[in-house]
Every structure is written in structure tokens, then in C-alpha cells.
Design an enzyme around this catalytic site. Structure first.
Site, PDB file in Angstrom:
ATOM      1  N   ASP A  54     -76.317   6.781  20.915  1.00  0.00           N
ATOM      2  CA  ASP A  54     -75.357   5.890  21.564  1.00  0.00           C
ATOM      3  C   ASP A  54     -75.951   5.247  22.812  1.00  0.00           C
ATOM      4  O   ASP A  54     -76.867   5.775  23.421  1.00  0.00           O
ATOM      5  CB  ASP A  54     -74.099   6.677  21.967  1.00  0.00           C
ATOM      6  CG  ASP A  54     -73.342   7.160  20.740  1.00  0.00           C
ATOM      7  OD1 ASP A  54     -73.625   6.644  19.640  1.00  0.00           O
ATOM      8  OD2 ASP A  54     -72.492   8.057  20.881  1.00  0.00           O
ATOM      9  N   ASP A  68     -75.120   5.216  25.800  1.00  0.00           N
ATOM     10  CA  ASP A  68     -74.537   5.761  27.032  1.00  0.00           C
ATOM     11  C   ASP A  68     -75.460   6.848  27.577  1.00  0.00           C
ATOM     12  O   ASP A  68     -76.548   7.075  27.040  1.00  0.00           O
ATOM     13  CB  ASP A  68     -73.122   6.305  26.773  1.00  0.00           C
ATOM     14  CG  ASP A  68     -73.121   7.387  25.695  1.00  0.00           C
ATOM     15  OD1 ASP A  68     -74.221   7.852  25.316  1.00  0.00           O
ATOM     16  OD2 ASP A  68     -72.035   7.759  25.225  1.00  0.00           O
TER      17      ASP A  68
END
Ligand code: 0RA
Length: 695
Positions: A528, A530
Site C-alpha cells: 500500500d 502508506d
């Protein structure tokens, strides 16, 4: 240059006479790969190193102490030094200036053994002609003998003879060049971080050299001019720049490598010995041990980084083991009943730099990755052995810490070997069936097989449904994998996630690793965008970096680049991979980002708008609204979206992981993986937005 052939010219007068004339530049344009390796990003950056190397050699000879490398607008690069300036006098045989000969003749250069230069990096000015040949435009400006001389070239062909355009009280060389897009077909995209990393390393290798890197790519013409010369340093405007100057040389480099580590002893060992009469002109070694189990040894020959080591490294290791054993026995830190420390034991936790300079240097292979000159082995062995033995005598506290660490390594190694033997004997890897979590692809041909390592079961589910099952395999990882930086093989293999990964790849690990058995020629990390994703990606990169280097070197490891945004305006659906792209898409849809009334930002995907009866009759404001969805993770995409944006070979963006600057990679890995938790946190946070960690 890959195939520098030296034709030394014995000459003490170092003017135009000393230039050896060999051949024209045609071969360079015909077969650029022969001279710069590739015409991709590596070769492109190589052009800068070639020009820089000449200025650096001028500094190593003691003639220059200030160098500036600037990225200019329109893909131009400018390298300035305050050395003697390339001679501009007329060459008797050819009737052209020495400058022109250097710029336009392959293998032309003065030999610099003898007085001026102690060390040969090859022939002075050799790479310049290659760069000239591969540049659509090049310009040499020489400050020398009170004058300023200029000559310009296009694709290696002079546009006029050398002209005196003014007077100057300085001396030095300014080379500007613009790589030819006809040669560098993949594009001309200079990588600021890569350039800074390379030049920073160079600055450590040459004492008392000031090196500035400037990013003037978006500067105005005036700014570019003002900042032209190192002498004008103080006039410099506010431009992104880095200046390096390391008085401590290699000692400073050790401090830099160890910045996020815990040294286990206070004094950094350092030695330097010059021997002008020998082929190995100088041997320089610096080292310090830290609280860690891996070894970081960086070897250089004539300031070229040798990724595969070579004779100097062999000499260093032999001498290190021998010297530590001798001292340990003498100081009774290693008892009679105990075995000798092995090479592996004494390497645990070491940070070392070995740098040799040779008059005549021989590399193995084309890439200069491995030093072949045999004299370097005994030279390093002797010089380092004597100096290190003295260091241990003079610094008994440091010596004790180092030996104790090696003894501990010896004991741990024995214990780990016993554990590993039993793990391997139980058949933890060999002949083990593929993990249940792996959704394998149908083809058995490794060349066309890919495996996506995805974060989390939900993304794994989407990926399994969205993939091309003929060639694409999916391996979901649950949560964080073990940090392998500090773990030994036996502990690593006890981790289910790592074992799954190793078995899926097919290569096994450690002594039994075999790249031939690799089951996929693309291993694609898909995490991801993030902080957690960045962390998992880094853990995976560390695993590959420490245990599967041949996979990285083979170019088999990739990082997927999923989009950050889905932008939907009615049925018009597009994806953006970063904020710049998002803005571009919005603009294309006829909307500015400030136009918030028309933009709807959500975390969840809205159902596609059904055509209503009003369609074509009266458009309500709502119908023109744009919905921007920010993807927080791959798990939020449905199988089609994941396929379309991240997995489909026709549309996706993959970033190949490469180790081109091991020093920089070490630094990143140390920051990320070392024991310094705050530093790691801040690094990850400040880099989490970058979709790639360029290693
Ligand atoms: C040949 C001879 C001399 C210097 C150089 C080349 C030279 C080349 C480059 C390339 C970039 N910077 C450079 N600086 C110098 C010796 C000149 C003399 O004897 O004065």
C-alpha cells in the site's frame, strides 16, 4: 569507459606533445554500449561521471580543490573545476589544439604517472571525447594563461577552432554537454538523488576537495550564468545545492556509514601509506565495528567502487583475520582451547572502507566491478596488517571490544550452524510443497512467470481474481514480516511468511541458494501507498538485499506502482499515480483543483452513475461533478481495478529495483533497519509519500 586501453606515452613535458592520438569518434556513436555500457539511465549518468572524473583527477593531483557539477535547463550538465585548464596550445603533429585533440580523439590523453599525478585513473581526459561524441551539443571553456578559450561541438564535431573570448585571472576547465536523444532513446532524465549520492561518495575519497552539486534545471538564464563558476560561490542565488567537503576523508565516510549505528569502540582505525615507486601507489583503510551482525565493506580502486571486491578486498580480509587472531592469542582474549576466529567471525559488525590507487590498474570483466591487479592483495595485506596490529596495541580498550565481539560471533556461529543443520536436515525447504497461500500461475516457464507479493489477505483476494492466471501468481503476506537484518538463518526460516516466500521462489537460501531454480523472472512487491506499506516494502527489500542479492542483480525484483487516485466524471474514469497527474487529469476534464464545488473527495468508491432520463435534456450540476477517490490500500480496489491499474502488463508501471550505489543502499538500509528507531521512523515518514525507495 569500459575498455580503456592504455598506451602510455613517456613524456615529462606535459603540454600538447604528450597527447597520444589514436582514432576518431565514429565508433563511439556506432556502438555506444562499448564505451558507456548502456544507453539507458546507467549510461546516461555515466557521462557525468566521465567528465567529473577528469576534474577529480585534477584535484587528486593537487591542481584543483573546487569542483562544481550543475544540472542545467534543457538537459544540460556543466562541470567546473579550478585546475590547470586543459592545454589549448597547438599540437605539432596534427596542427590542432590540445583541447581539440582531447575533445575529439578517442583514447587521447596525457599519461599521468611521474611527477604531476601520483595516480592514474587511466589517461587524463579520456572520457571527455566519448561524452562529446554522444552529445548533441558540447562546449569547453578553458581559463588558462590569462585568457578564456572556448570551443563548441555538435555530436563530436567542432563548430569552429578554439577562440579566445576574453581574459581571466583564474585557471580551470568548464565542460558543458547535452546528451543526444538519438543515442539515449529511452529519454534523458537525470536523477538528482543518484547524482548527489555518487558525488558525495567521491568527495569522501579525495581529501581537501570541495564539491558542489547544483540543481539549476528550472533556473533562469541569468541564474545559470551567475552560478557558472566555482569562484563565484558567494554570489550564488538560492538554488537547491549540496556542498561536500570532508577533511577526514575515509574516516568521515566511516562515520557517515555508521551514523545510525552503535559503535562498540571509540576510535576509528585509519591508515594511509604512499609508495610512489610501486605500482600500488597508495593504500588507505578505515574501519570501525558496530553492534550489528552484518558486514559493510566498501572497496575502491582508483576511486571506482568495486561492487564485487577483488584483490584488495581479499588482502584486507586475510590480514584482518590473521591480525586479530594473533592479537587475541597474545592478549589471552582467545583461550588455547578455543578455535581460531574465522574470516566470517571477524567480519560481523564491521564497517570498513578499503581504497587503493594504482598506476596501472586491471579490472576483471567490463564493468570495473572487481579489481584484478594481483599486487594490490599483498600491498593491502602488508600495509593494513602492520597498521592495524599497531592500532590494537595502542588502543587496548578498542581491541578488547573488537575481539570479544568476534569471539561471540564464533560461538553464535557454531550454535546457529547446529540449528541450521537440523532445520535443513528436517527438510524445511528442499522438496517442500508450495505454500497453500500461494495462488500459482499455470505456466511453468520462469521467463514468463510473475509473482505478486501483496500486502494483506483482502488485496490478495482481489489480486487472485483480477490476475492473468496463466502467467501471474499471487502470494499474500499477512502483516509485517520479520526484520531479517539482525536475524540469523535458522530464526528466519522459523518465520512462516519468509519460509513461504523462499519456497515460492524456488531458489532456497543460504549455502544452498540457486538462482537457476528461480520460479518467476518477475517478483513484484505490491504494498500500500502508506507508512505501513512502505515499512513492509522495506522489510522485503532488506530480505532480498541481505539474502537474495543475485535476484536483485539479475533484475528480477520489481515494485508495483498502484495509482493513488481514481477520478470519475460520470463514465469517464481515470487513474492518477501522483498529485501532479491528478491535477493534469482534472485539467483535462476541464476542472481546476480550486474548483471545489465541482469536486467530491471520498474514501470510498461511488457506484457508477446510471444514465438518467434527464440525460441529454438538462444536466444537473451534480451530473458534472467529479468524484476523486483516494486509495488507501490495494485492498480497496476491486479485481478489475487492480488488474487495470497495477497488474495488466499493458498499462501498469513497474519499478525495477537496482543496486547501483551500494553505499547509498547501505545508508538507506541502515537507517531503515538498524537499531536507531527514531531515525527509522522519521525516514519512513518523510519518504512514505515517495512510491519508491530507490535502492
Ligand atoms: C591534459 C593535460 C593537462 C591537464 C588536463 C589535460 C586537464 C584535463 C581536464 C579535464 C577536466 N578538467 C581538466 N583539467 C586538466 C596538464 C596541463 C598542464 O600541464 O598545465
Amino acid at each position: 569507459m569500459a575498455d580503456k586501453k592504455k598506451s602510455p606515452q613517456k613524456s615529462s613535458a606535459y603540454g600538447a606533445d604528450a597527447i597520444t592520438v589514436l582514432e576518431g569518434l565514429d565508433p563511439v556513436r556506432k556502438r555506444p554500449g562499448m564505451y558507456i555500457g548502456t544507453t539507458g539511465p546507467d549510461g546516461l549518468h555515466h557521462l557525468i561521471w566521465e567528465i567529473f572524473d577528469n576534474s577529480r583527477d585534477e584535484a587528486m593531483g593537487g591542481y584543483a580543490d573546487d569542483i562544481e557539477v550543475a544540472l542545467l535547463p534543457n538537459d544540460r550538465i556543466r562541470v567546473v573545476d579550478n585546475g590547470r585548464g586543459i592545454p589549448v596550445d597547438i599540437h605539432k603533429q596534427t596542427n590542432v589544439s590540445a583541447l581539440e585533440t582531447i575533445m575529439t580523439t578517442l583514447h587521447a590523453g596525457g599519461k599521468f604517472g611521474g611527477e604531476g599525478y601520483k595516480v592514474s585513473g587511466g589517461l587524463h581526459g579520456v572520457g571527455v571525447s566519448v561524452v562529446n561524441a554522444l552529445s548533441v551539443y558540447a562546449r569547453a571553456e578553458i581559463h588558462r594563461d590569462g585568457g578564456v578559450y572556448v570551443q563548441e561541438y555538435a555530436r563530436g564535431i567542432k563548430q569552429a577552432s578554439v577562440k579566445k573570448i576574453g581574459s581571466s585571472s583564474f585557471t580551470g576547465t568548464i565542460i558543458t554537454f547535452e546528451p543526444d536523444i538519438e543515442i539515449f532513446k529511452e529519454g534523458i532524465k537525470f536523477d538528482w538523488n543518484r547524482i548527489v549520492a555518487h558525488l558525495r561518495q567521491q568527495a569522501y575519497l579525495v581529501k581537501d576537495m570541495r564539491l558542489t552539486v547544483l540543481d539549476l534545471r528550472t533556473a533562469s538564464e541569468k541564474e545559470v550564468k551567475t552560478e557558472k563558476q566555482v569562484y563565484l560561490r558567494d554570489l550564488r542565488l538560492n538554488t537547491p545545492s549540496m556542498t561536500f567537503y570532508f577533511e577526514g576523508g575515509l574516516r568521515s565516510l566511516i562515520t557517515f556509514y555508521n551514523q545510525h549505528q552503535k559503535p562498540i569502540h571509540k576510535n576509528i582505525f585509519y591508515c594511509e601509506r604512499l609508495d610512489i615507486d610501486s605500482n600500488v601507489v597508495s593504500v588507505e583503510v578505515a574501519l570501525q565495528y558496530v553492534d550489528d551482525i552484518s558486514a559493510r565493506i566498501t572497496a575502491f580502486a582508483n576511486n571506482t567502487y568495486n561492487a564485487e571486491g577483488g584483490t584488495h578486498l581479499t588482502g584486507f580480509k586475510t590480514s584482518l583475520t590473521r591480525t586479530l587472531n594473533t592479537y587475541a592469542r597474545k592478549a589471552n582474549l582467545l583461550k588455547e582451547s578455543e578455535d581460531n576466529l574465522t574470516g566470517d567471525d571477524v567480519l560481523e559488525g564491521i564497517t570498513a572502507v578499503v581504497s587503493v590507487k594504482l598506476r596501472e590498474v586491471q579490472f576483471e570483466g567490463q564493468t570495473k566491478a572487481k579489481l584484478g591487479s594481483v599486487e594490490a592483495q599483498s600491498a593491502v595485506q602488508t600495509v593494513f596488517g602492520e597498521a592495524f596490529s599497531m592500532f590494537l596495541e595502542e588502543n587496548p580498550d578498542d581491541a578488547k571490544q573488537i575481539i570479544n565481539k568476534s569471539v561471540l560471533a564464533l560461538k553464535a556461529r557454531k550454535a546457529a550452524k547446529a540449528a541450521k543443520d537440523s532445520v535443513l536436515r528436517k527438510g524445511a525447504l528442499e522438496g517442500m510443497t508450495l505454500p497453500g497461500k500461494l495462488a500459482d500461475c499455470q505456466t511453468k516457464k520462469a521467463e514468463e512467470s510473475e509473482v505478486f507479493i501483496v500486502e494483506g489477505d483482502s488485496a490478495g483476494g482481489s489480486a487472485k481474481m483480477g490476475r492473468d492466471r496463466r502467467t501471474q501468481a499471487i502470494l499474500p503476506l499477512r502483516g509485517k514480516i520479520l526484520n531479517v537484518e539482525r536475524a540469523r538463518l535458522d530464526r528466519m526460516l522459523a518465520s512462516e511468511e519468509i519460509k513461504n516466500l523462499v519456497v515460492a521462489m524456488g531458489t532456497a537460501i543460504g549455502d544452498v541458494f540457486n538462482i537457476e531454480k528461480l520460479r518467476y523472472h518477475k517478483i513484484i512487491i505490491a504494498t500500500d501507498a502508506d507508512v505501513d506499506g512502505a515499512h513492509i516494502r522495506t522489510l522485503l527489500l532488506t530480505l532480498f538485499f541481505r539474502h537474495f542479492m543475485p535476484i536483485i542483480e539479475g533484475g528480477y525484483l520489481y515494485i508495483a506502482q498502484p495509482p493513488l487516485y481514481k477520478i470519475a466524471k460520470g463514465k469517464d474514469i481515470r487513474y492518477a499515480y501522483d498529485d501532479t497527474e491528478k491535477a493534469a487529469v482534472l485539467k483535462d476534464m476541464g476542472i481546476t483543483e480550486a474548483d471545489t464545488a465541482q469536486i467530491e473527495e471520498t474514501d470510498e468508491s461511488l457506484p457508477a452513475e446510471e444514465p438518467t432520463e434527464e440525460e441529454g435534456v438538462s444536466k444537473t450540476p451534480r451530473a458534472t461533478k467529479v468524484n476523486i477517490q483516494r486509495y488507501k490500500g490495494l485492498g480497496e480496489m476491486n479485481p478489475e481495478e487492480l488488474w487495470e491499474t497495477t497488474m495488466n502488463p499493458a498499462h501498469r508501471v513497474l519499478k525495477q529495483v537496482r543496486i547501483d550505489d551500494a553505499a547509498e543502499a547501505h545508508r538507506v538500509f541502515e537507517t531503515l533497519m538498524g537499531t536507531d528507531v527514531p531515525a527509522r521512523k522519521s525516514f519512513i515518514q518523510s519518504n512514505a509519500k515517495l512510491a519508491n525507495i530507490d535502492v
